[in-house]
Design a protein around this motif. Structure first.
Motif, PDB file in Angstrom:
ATOM      1  N   ALA A  69       0.842  -1.196   0.000  1.00 34.05           N
ATOM      2  CA  ALA A  69       0.000   0.000   0.000  1.00 34.05           C
ATOM      3  C   ALA A  69       0.875   1.242   0.000  1.00 34.05           C
ATOM      4  CB  ALA A  69      -0.935  -0.014   1.201  1.00 34.05           C
ATOM      5  N   TRP A 216      -7.575   2.673   3.974  1.00 34.71           N
ATOM      6  CA  TRP A 216      -7.001   1.361   3.658  1.00 34.71           C
ATOM      7  C   TRP A 216      -7.843   0.241   4.267  1.00 34.71           C
ATOM      8  CZ3 TRP A 216      -4.996  -2.487   6.870  1.00 34.71           C
ATOM      9  CH2 TRP A 216      -4.294  -3.509   6.228  1.00 34.71           C
ATOM     10  N   ALA A 226      -6.813  -3.783  -1.246  1.00 34.84           N
ATOM     11  CA  ALA A 226      -6.519  -2.718  -0.288  1.00 34.84           C
ATOM     12  C   ALA A 226      -5.442  -1.755  -0.771  1.00 34.84           C
ATOM     13  CB  ALA A 226      -6.099  -3.335   1.048  1.00 34.84           C
ATOM     14  N   THR A 227      -4.532  -2.214  -1.609  1.00 39.76           N
ATOM     15  CA  THR A 227      -3.440  -1.341  -2.039  1.00 39.76           C
ATOM     16  C   THR A 227      -3.928  -0.158  -2.873  1.00 39.76           C
ATOM     17  OG1 THR A 227      -3.094  -2.880  -3.857  1.00 39.76           O
ATOM     18  CG2 THR A 227      -1.633  -3.086  -1.966  1.00 39.76           C
ATOM     19  N   ALA A 229      -6.070   1.797  -2.041  1.00 39.36           N
ATOM     20  CA  ALA A 229      -6.258   2.906  -1.113  1.00 39.36           C
ATOM     21  C   ALA A 229      -5.073   3.860  -1.178  1.00 39.36           C
ATOM     22  CB  ALA A 229      -6.447   2.382   0.315  1.00 39.36           C
TER      23      ALA A 229
END
Length: 400
Positions: A69, A216, A226-227, A229
């Motif tokens: 992330a 996230w 999620a990355t 985010a």
């Protein structure tokens, strides 16, 4: 009288190129270490460490979903800065790397699709060979030293940045998963708050980062990877302020400068170490004819160079764009071949595409390593030959 020499501060782009290049060398070393351990007597320890649980998830999960992330946040910051206030701020500067990136994504995807047309399960990985690894590619150029002109490095950087933008769009559109409504609503509210911070030109980074952590978590719970985010957060970090603060003190520049070393020397090396480790003996070698392996390896090695070079040659030939200063066709072809180094983003897309298919993921890793290694070898050779040709003295006829 004592003379004072004026120290010229390196530009943001030159500092970026230097950090990315050194980070690429570190990434190569960490990936090689992971591959070596996976095929050594310590392989059981290596794979056991990656599978070790931490707070309910494996170490590998935290590296791929957590640390990456930060990588996507940095990529988002770099894309925003380059498009709005950097080398790519003018449309004329975007044309050549833009068409090169487009050709370099399309042809590898078609090659992969050709080998996997009869397997819906593996056809899902069509985007794996479409991505260029900017850190790896600049790392190879760094090893060539001053033999590659600065304009060539800038062109490769611009192409890889636009390539990253294309990969992010592909992940968001084709690999997002089924979103869950309540977390999506939470993510939207968080983005609204981040937009408010941006519009009011809040210069402190802490509120952006605190809301970024919440974003996230909401994106992770929503089913979207999620990355992404990190990219959404980057879009909300102010690039310019209306006050008297110098440009380099704006939130985006401060965050980019602080995050760059962490990503280059911690996040990406750990990702390379954790994801390059694949056992090459036994059953994996029997997969040499697997459609996934062939699609990935040939997509990166043949598809990237064909797509990038054909696209930029067409753009230059039709005068839509001009050739970078002080570069020859052999150098441009060498860079096109070097674009076949697809390590980080290719493995990342493979993790999403084949999350539950261990055999396909093993084939992906072997294909990425094979295609990237071949691209590094041939690309380096071509750029070295081009530098030798440029350094050779011109033979003039006798008599004048």
């Amino acid at each position: 009288m004592k003379q004072h020499t004026h120290q010229v501060e390196p530009s943001t782009l030159r500092r970026f190129l230097a950090s990315e290049a050194v980070g690429g060398v570190v990434l190569m070393a960490s990936a090689a270490l992971g591959l070596a351990l996976a095929n050594s007597p310590w392989a059981e320890v290596y794979f056991g460490l990656l599978a070790a649980p931490i707070a309910g998830h494996s170490t590998l999960h935290w590296i791929n979903d957590g640390l990456m992330a930060a990588f996507f946040l940095l990529v988002g910051l770099e894309i925003k800065r380059e498009l709005l206030d950097g080398h790519l701020r003018h449309w004329s500067a975007r044309v050549l790397p833009g068409v090169g990136a487009l050709g370099g994504m399309l042809v590898p995807a078609l090659i992969y699709a050709y080998f996997n047309a009869h397997s819906p399960q593996t056809a899902r990985g069509w985007a794996i060979p479409s991505a260029t690894d900017i850190a790896f590619a600049l790392g190879v150029l760094a090893l060539l030293g001053g033999r590659a002109p600065a304009s060539l490095k800038v062109f490769l950087t611009a192409l890889a940045i636009l390539d990253d933008l294309g990969a992010i769009v592909i992940i968001a559109v084709f690999y997002a998963g089924e979103p869950a409504a309540p977390p999506i609503l939470g993510a939207c509210v968080t983005l609204f708050l981040l937009l408010g911070l941006n519009l009011f030109e809040v210069k402190f980074l802490f509120p952006y980062l605190a809301l970024g952590v919440a974003l996230w978590r909401f994106v992770q719970l929503s089913g979207v990877h999620a990355t992404l985010a990190g990219v959404l957060l980057a879009a909300m970090i102010p690039l310019r302020l209306s006050g008297p603060d110098p440009e380099e003190h704006t939130p985006l520049h401060r965050l980019e400068n602080a995050l760059g070393p962490f990503v280059a020397f911690v996040a990406l090396p750990l990702f390379g170490f954790a994801n390059a480790g694949v056992a090459l003996g036994g059953g994996d070698l029997d997969m040499a004819g697997a459609p996934v392996l062939l699609g990935v390896a040939l997509g990166l090695f043949l598809g990237k160079q064909a797509g990038v070079f054909a696209a930029i040659a067409l753009a230059i030939g039709t005068r839509i764009a001009s050739r970078p200063a002080k570069t020859g066709w052999l150098q441009l072809y060498g860079v096109a071949v070097l674009c076949g180094v697809g390590f980080t983003m290719s493995l990342f897309i493979g993790q999403i595409a084949f999350e539950a298919d261990e055999a396909a993921m093993r084939a992906t890793k072997i294909g990425v390593l094979a295609g990237s290694a071949a691209s590094i070898a041939l690309g380096s050779l071509l750029l070295w030959l081009a530098s030798r040709r440029a350094a050779a003295p011109a033979h003039s006829p006798t008599g004048s």
